[in-house]
Write an enzyme that holds these catalytic residues in place. Structure first.
Site, short mmCIF file in Angstrom:
data_model
loop_
_atom_site.label_atom_id
_atom_site.label_comp_id
_atom_site.label_asym_id
_atom_site.label_seq_id
_atom_site.Cartn_x
_atom_site.Cartn_y
_atom_site.Cartn_z
N ASP A 1 -4.54 -0.10 7.09
CA ASP A 1 -3.58 0.98 7.28
C ASP A 1 -2.28 0.44 7.88
O ASP A 1 -1.18 0.81 7.46
CB ASP A 1 -4.19 2.05 8.18
N GLU B 1 -7.78 1.15 1.93
CA GLU B 1 -7.15 0.58 3.12
C GLU B 1 -7.97 -0.59 3.65
O GLU B 1 -7.41 -1.61 4.08
CB GLU B 1 -6.98 1.65 4.19
#
Length: 235
Positions: free
Chosen positions: A54, A126
């Protein structure tokens, strides 16, 4: 979607992860539910890699927007970055990579269609980005992200975080009035696990479709895809 029968080495080759880092990729593909239901398995699941990915994703997308759109303010950059990395776009990218087929899921998630859940797919993507970063560094991660999110970056000025339908309407109507309609074209699954497919039409022509667990989610995904398609037609 069935789980891929092959070792993740095939996926590693496709996304540029070194063979000696396969264990990291396997961790990125391991949902917490698998670890909870299989205490004999290695205890690592993908949440830590998701955290790292992320951060890397946000950095690369922020950098790309900063360079490509030099007149945007901090607020505009933040809003467009949020729109580019929204769950729908992440899940869409994961589907293009067919990540769902490689996931390790617990029995409960498997039975409830976890391989198609947008939240699980987004988290897995992610985590995979985190694995790519650990394997090849920021340059490898940047190449992967720019390639996967190229359309969204090119169309970033037309994205509005959280409301693709409004953004698509504003984009289409810049050239004049248009009749934009959404319709549910397919509905499947039991009552507790419905899946909907929505189509968006402009002046009677289908532009794109999208799917989701609610009608609203399916329509939002259809609108997001339609923005990319419409921008391509008008570009």
């Amino acid at each position: 979607m069935k789980r891929a029968p092959n070792h993740p080495a095939e996926l590693a080759r496709r996304i540029g992860i070194a063979s000696e880092d396969l264990a990291t990729l396997e961790m990125a593909l391991t949902h917490p539910s698998f670890v909870y239901e299989n205490p004999q398995a290695p205890p690592e699941h993908n949440q830590r890699l998701e955290f790292l990915g992320d951060a890397v994703l946000g950095l690369v997308i922020g950098e790309q927007l900063f360079v490509r759109y030099p007149t945007w303010t901090e607020g505009e950059l933040s809003r467009r970055r949020a729109a580019v990395v929204c769950e729908a776009n992440l899940a869409d990218g994961a589907r293009r990579l067919q990540l769902g087929a490689w996931l390790k899921l617990g029995r409960g998630e498997e039975a409830s269609g976890g391989r198609e859940k947008p939240s699980i797919l987004a988290d897995a993507l992610e985590a995979v980005i985190g694995a790519i970063f650990l394997s090849g560094g920021i340059e490898a991660a940047r190449r992967f992200i720019v390639d996967l999110f190229g359309d969204a970056l090119a169309n970033a000025q037309n994205l509005v975080s959280g409301d693709n339908k409004t953004a698509f309407q504003e984009w289409v109507q810049r050239t004049g009035p248009a009749d934009i309609r959404y319709c549910i074209v397919d509905e499947s699954g039991p009552d507790h696990d419905k899946r909907f497919v929505a189509a968006v039409m402009v002046n009677g022509t289908v532009i794109a479709d999208g799917q989701g667990r609610t009608k609203k989610e399916a329509e939002q995904q259809a609108a997001g895809r339609a923005m990319r398609e419409w921008a391509g037609r008008k570009g």
